[in-house]
Design a protein around this motif. Structure first.
Motif, PDB file in Angstrom:
ATOM      1  N   ASP A 123       0.828  -1.206   0.000  1.00 35.70           N
ATOM      2  CA  ASP A 123       0.000   0.000   0.000  1.00 35.70           C
ATOM      3  C   ASP A 123       0.865   1.260   0.000  1.00 35.70           C
ATOM      4  O   ASP A 123       0.377   2.361   0.031  1.00 35.70           O
ATOM      5  CB  ASP A 123      -0.952   0.006   1.202  1.00 35.70           C
ATOM      6  N   LEU A 124       2.181   1.084  -0.022  1.00 36.66           N
ATOM      7  CA  LEU A 124       3.143   2.180  -0.122  1.00 36.66           C
ATOM      8  C   LEU A 124       3.005   3.191   1.001  1.00 36.66           C
ATOM      9  O   LEU A 124       3.296   4.367   0.839  1.00 36.66           O
ATOM     10  CB  LEU A 124       3.038   2.856  -1.490  1.00 36.66           C
ATOM     11  N   SER A 125       2.593   2.733   2.164  1.00 31.88           N
ATOM     12  CA  SER A 125       2.447   3.638   3.302  1.00 31.88           C
ATOM     13  C   SER A 125       3.780   3.956   3.954  1.00 31.88           C
ATOM     14  O   SER A 125       3.916   4.961   4.646  1.00 31.88           O
ATOM     15  CB  SER A 125       1.511   3.018   4.347  1.00 31.88           C
ATOM     16  N   THR A 126       4.786   3.119   3.776  1.00 33.75           N
ATOM     17  CA  THR A 126       6.115   3.379   4.326  1.00 33.75           C
ATOM     18  C   THR A 126       7.169   3.059   3.280  1.00 33.75           C
ATOM     19  O   THR A 126       6.881   2.453   2.242  1.00 33.75           O
ATOM     20  CB  THR A 126       6.389   2.540   5.585  1.00 33.75           C
ATOM     21  N   PHE A 127       8.426   3.440   3.569  1.00 34.73           N
ATOM     22  CA  PHE A 127       9.504   3.224   2.619  1.00 34.73           C
ATOM     23  C   PHE A 127      10.818   3.146   3.394  1.00 34.73           C
ATOM     24  O   PHE A 127      11.065   3.952   4.287  1.00 34.73           O
ATOM     25  CB  PHE A 127       9.554   4.376   1.623  1.00 34.73           C
ATOM     26  N   GLN A 128      11.636   2.163   3.065  1.00 33.30           N
ATOM     27  CA  GLN A 128      12.939   2.037   3.695  1.00 33.30           C
ATOM     28  C   GLN A 128      14.001   1.769   2.629  1.00 33.30           C
ATOM     29  O   GLN A 128      13.845   0.884   1.798  1.00 33.30           O
ATOM     30  CB  GLN A 128      12.946   0.878   4.702  1.00 33.30           C
TER      31      GLN A 128
END
Length: 326
Positions: A123-128
């Motif tokens: 859902d692309l709510s976070t990114f690392q």
């Protein structure tokens, strides 16, 4: 990575964009190139007469965007354990296997690292954006956060020693827990990240290389002393919602070249392979800390037709060989 958008927008878009290719379990049992690539027999019209702009008419298939396959060009991304529990940090361990099934132990350095690892939920709510360490036996490890339950995508971006082209392989990572899926966040042209305001200008046009410029300000003033990060004043990752295709984005200029200013503008060139929604994640360093700004951008329009003597602008040029050069 210290960023306000790491939990909100960046990773959630990644998961939705690059989730078409589903690599469950160990990478050694993943999808093959033949299964992922369309055959010439199905590239044209049903009548059997291919369109002049189709891959069949041009005599070759269009290259797939990165990250959709767990195996490509004889290399395979193998996660030691693709099943984790949400809500805690986890030690991701994986290997890049060669055509002989043995771990790869020699890589070219790209942007200061042998391998770049991206982890994002569908859902692309976070990114690392992680930089794992490699043991002598070819096993990579990195500490990653899985803040919520769901399906995550892991991208390994690397160039094996002796290879002429960069590869981006993708595999699915499953985080158990109560799942609450949501669509990619809607953003405007200006977003806030840790007190910085980042404004995006430029658009994505399917099949055409386009220029995107991101301007960084703080407290209403332009930031003109950005610090180099991975060989440039900013590092941009773009993911296509729906299948999580990984786009290679190239910065215009580099620190120390005598023509690229250290802010406030950071310019990039990229090509969207199709119409659709994309999540863009900009990493930039200032004051010794890396921040992340995330945008949702739509690519509209029609991809240009490419005849036999006119290659599509979306295809990598021989100069770059498809490599991820920043």
């Amino acid at each position: 990575m210290n960023t306000a958008l790491k939990i909100t927008a960046f990773t959630a878009g990644l998961a939705t964009v690059f989730g078409a290719s589903y690599g469950i379990g160990h990478a050694t049992g993943g999808s093959s190139d033949d299964a992922a690539r369309p055959s010439a027999a199905h590239a044209g019209h049903e009548s059997g007469s291919p369109s002049p702009s189709s891959p069949a008419a041009r005599g070759k298939a269009e290259p797939l965007p990165g990250g959709l396959q767990i195996s490509d060009r004889g290399y395979t991304l193998s996660l030691d354990d693709p099943y984790e529990t949400a809500g805690a940090r986890t030690d991701l361990r994986f290997r890049i296997l060669g055509a002989d099934g043995e771990p790869v132990t020699s890589y070219r350095t790209e942007h200061g690292k042998e391998l770049h690892l991206i982890v994002a939920p569908r859902d692309l709510s976070t990114f690392q954006h992680l930089h794992p360490t490699r043991a002598a036996d070819g096993t990579w490890s990195a500490s990653a956060a899985l803040p919520a339950a769901g399906e995550y995508r892991v991208f390994a971006d690397f160039t094996p020693a002796g290879a002429s082209q960069n590869l981006t392989l993708g595999a699915d990572l499953h985080a158990a827990g109560a799942l609450r899926p949501s669509p990619p966040a809607v953003t405007g042209r200006t977003v806030t990240a840790d007190g910085y305001r980042v404004t995006l200008t430029g658009d994505l046009t399917p099949g055409r290389a386009t220029r995107l410029t991101l301007a960084v300000t703080k407290n209403g003033k332009p930031v003109t002393d950005l610090q180099p990060y991975l060989g440039s004043y900013g590092h941009l990752v773009a993911l296509r919602a729906g299948d999580l295709a990984y786009l290679h984005v190239h910065p215009d200029g580099e620190p120390g070249d005598g023509r690229t200013p250290s802010g406030p503008d950071i310019a990039f060139t990229t090509t969207a392979p199709s119409r659709g929604t994309y999540r863009l994640f900009l990493d930039f360093r200032h004051g010794g800390t890396v921040r992340t700004a995330a945008f949702t951008l739509s690519a509209t329009g029609t991809a240009p037709a490419a005849g036999p003597s006119t290659p599509s602008s979306a295809a990598p040029s021989p100069e770059h060989g498809g490599a991820h050069k920043h």
